[in-house]
Design a protein around this motif. Sequence first.
Motif, mmCIF file in Angstrom:
data_model
loop_
_atom_site.group_PDB
_atom_site.id
_atom_site.type_symbol
_atom_site.label_atom_id
_atom_site.label_comp_id
_atom_site.label_asym_id
_atom_site.label_seq_id
_atom_site.Cartn_x
_atom_site.Cartn_y
_atom_site.Cartn_z
ATOM 1 N N ARG A 114 -52.666 23.267 -5.500
ATOM 2 C CA ARG A 114 -53.355 21.991 -5.437
ATOM 3 C C ARG A 114 -52.384 20.922 -4.918
ATOM 4 O O ARG A 114 -51.172 21.036 -5.083
ATOM 5 N N ILE A 115 -52.947 19.896 -4.304
ATOM 6 C CA ILE A 115 -52.147 18.764 -3.839
ATOM 7 C C ILE A 115 -52.535 17.542 -4.666
ATOM 8 O O ILE A 115 -53.714 17.178 -4.719
ATOM 9 N N GLU A 116 -51.535 16.946 -5.318
ATOM 10 C CA GLU A 116 -51.774 15.785 -6.163
ATOM 11 C C GLU A 116 -51.114 14.556 -5.548
ATOM 12 O O GLU A 116 -50.093 14.653 -4.847
ATOM 13 N N TYR B 196 -47.561 15.663 -3.752
ATOM 14 C CA TYR B 196 -46.790 16.851 -4.090
ATOM 15 C C TYR B 196 -47.702 18.022 -4.455
ATOM 16 O O TYR B 196 -48.901 17.856 -4.698
ATOM 17 N N GLU B 197 -47.094 19.218 -4.493
ATOM 18 C CA GLU B 197 -47.813 20.447 -4.815
ATOM 19 C C GLU B 197 -47.744 20.741 -6.312
ATOM 20 O O GLU B 197 -46.729 20.465 -6.961
ATOM 21 N N PRO C 67 -51.937 24.415 -15.420
ATOM 22 C CA PRO C 67 -50.779 24.221 -14.542
ATOM 23 C C PRO C 67 -49.615 25.093 -14.990
ATOM 24 O O PRO C 67 -49.272 25.126 -16.178
ATOM 25 N N VAL C 68 -49.014 25.819 -14.038
ATOM 26 C CA VAL C 68 -47.915 26.718 -14.387
ATOM 27 C C VAL C 68 -46.582 26.268 -13.797
ATOM 28 O O VAL C 68 -45.529 26.556 -14.354
ATOM 29 N N ARG C 69 -46.606 25.554 -12.687
ATOM 30 C CA ARG C 69 -45.352 25.028 -12.134
ATOM 31 C C ARG C 69 -45.649 23.998 -11.064
ATOM 32 O O ARG C 69 -46.760 23.929 -10.524
ATOM 33 N N ARG D 237 -43.326 21.454 -4.109
ATOM 34 C CA ARG D 237 -42.478 20.561 -3.332
ATOM 35 C C ARG D 237 -43.170 19.216 -3.121
ATOM 36 O O ARG D 237 -44.393 19.129 -3.067
ATOM 37 N N VAL D 238 -42.371 18.179 -3.026
ATOM 38 C CA VAL D 238 -42.893 16.886 -2.592
ATOM 39 C C VAL D 238 -43.231 17.001 -1.110
ATOM 40 O O VAL D 238 -42.382 17.361 -0.288
ATOM 41 N N LEU D 239 -44.474 16.722 -0.751
ATOM 42 C CA LEU D 239 -44.930 16.850 0.629
ATOM 43 C C LEU D 239 -44.780 15.550 1.408
ATOM 44 O O LEU D 239 -44.596 15.570 2.621
#
Length: 461
Positions: A183-185, A236-237, A245-247, A250-252
Amino acid sequence: MLIKDKILGFAPKFTQFAQLLTGTSRKTKIISATALFFAACAFGAAGVVPPAPDPADAPVRAVLLDLALPDLTQQIVQLSDSRQYYSNEERVRSGDTLATLLTRLGVDDDAAAAFIKSDALAHTIMQLRPGKRVRAQTDADGELLQLSTTIAGDDDDAIKNLLITRNGDRFQSMEAPAALERRIEMRSGEIRSSLFAATDAAQIPDAIASQMVEMFSTNVNFASDLRRGDHFNVVYETFWHNGEPVRTGRVLAGEFVNDGQTYQSVWFNDPSSKQGGGYYGFDGKSLKKAFLKSPLPFTRISSGFSMRLHPILGKWKQHKGVDFAAPTGTPIRASGDGVIDFVGQQTGYGNVIMIKHWSNYSTVYGHMSRFAAGIRKGEKVSQGDVIGYVGQTGWATGPHLHYEFRIANVPRDPMSVDVPNAQPLTTAQMQRFGIVSTDMKRRLALLHQQDGGSQPALASN
């Protein structure tokens, strides 16, 4: 009757036509009479077309079929023979024992509890941190049919499913790779006291906050440059499994406004390049500068590049570097790519490392408590590699790092020296970069709209 009416209605037209032919030539009379004759025939033909049949008059035929009804008794027997199970899901609580967890899951099975205690892999269930989800399937009597959860492997990237299954009177435990959902947050925050306080308030994971520091460390010293009211946007991812959520990834893309100046960064990884990914401005220029602004992630400057009264010698002397105060053991990073030129002890520097970089640049790191493993003369290091740890060896009155930046062996102030960026993208890479940067621009624009502000002007990087 219909034909008669049509002909009688057409008779006056013959009279009019006969009068019209008076005084005309014989050839014209013949042609006109012929045309009128064919028109009358066509009109008569149209008048005798039979009407469409009435659908109500169509014949109806009844069809009778014998349909076999299902045997409900057989279906009931089949349902009775099939084993029904019940599913339940619970989160691990602080202070949970195996018995309390299984009870909440509806498990009443001594054999299953004994197996989980004795099997090394199954016992991992009791090592889960509070908040982790555990799912169980049981029969009507509470016997365990299946127990599953998600666990982390030796590193954060190794996410696996732990599965305990029953086969008759025997149990089996196994691990299987977990299929993660990416996911992208997008989040925004404002500095009130510190960066991590702001990211906590914005519900941004610490791992993402640390990446933000790395992204903008060549432009912003997060220990001394932050101002109240500075703000940031970040994309970020995150990776999820079964809705959990498990981890983090990277900051996109990121945007940081520091003291009125805006810095933007977007991650770009070209699969065709052996150099790997990196952060770039939206103009395609690399944001990785040849040297970090600070070799320590978080610290404060205890002594700058200037004349000072030496704390040990007791006289005024030029301080040829910058002192970063930090606790003993704080990791020290190489500020740029290079080769170890010296590692050892020197009187004033104590434990010191000197690195030669490209062209005529070099850096010095003094007063270390110890060196990192594998650091020796001639060893290649990359920007960000840990080379040692903060201490107070040599002429030092407290734990800190003495950092020097030299050009042609002449000390320069590392906080103000201007150094070039890394190699720019090629023309082909720029085309691929344009697709990525356009998407990230759109996402940052959405964050601007959420904040109710307009897009800020960019500062040069």
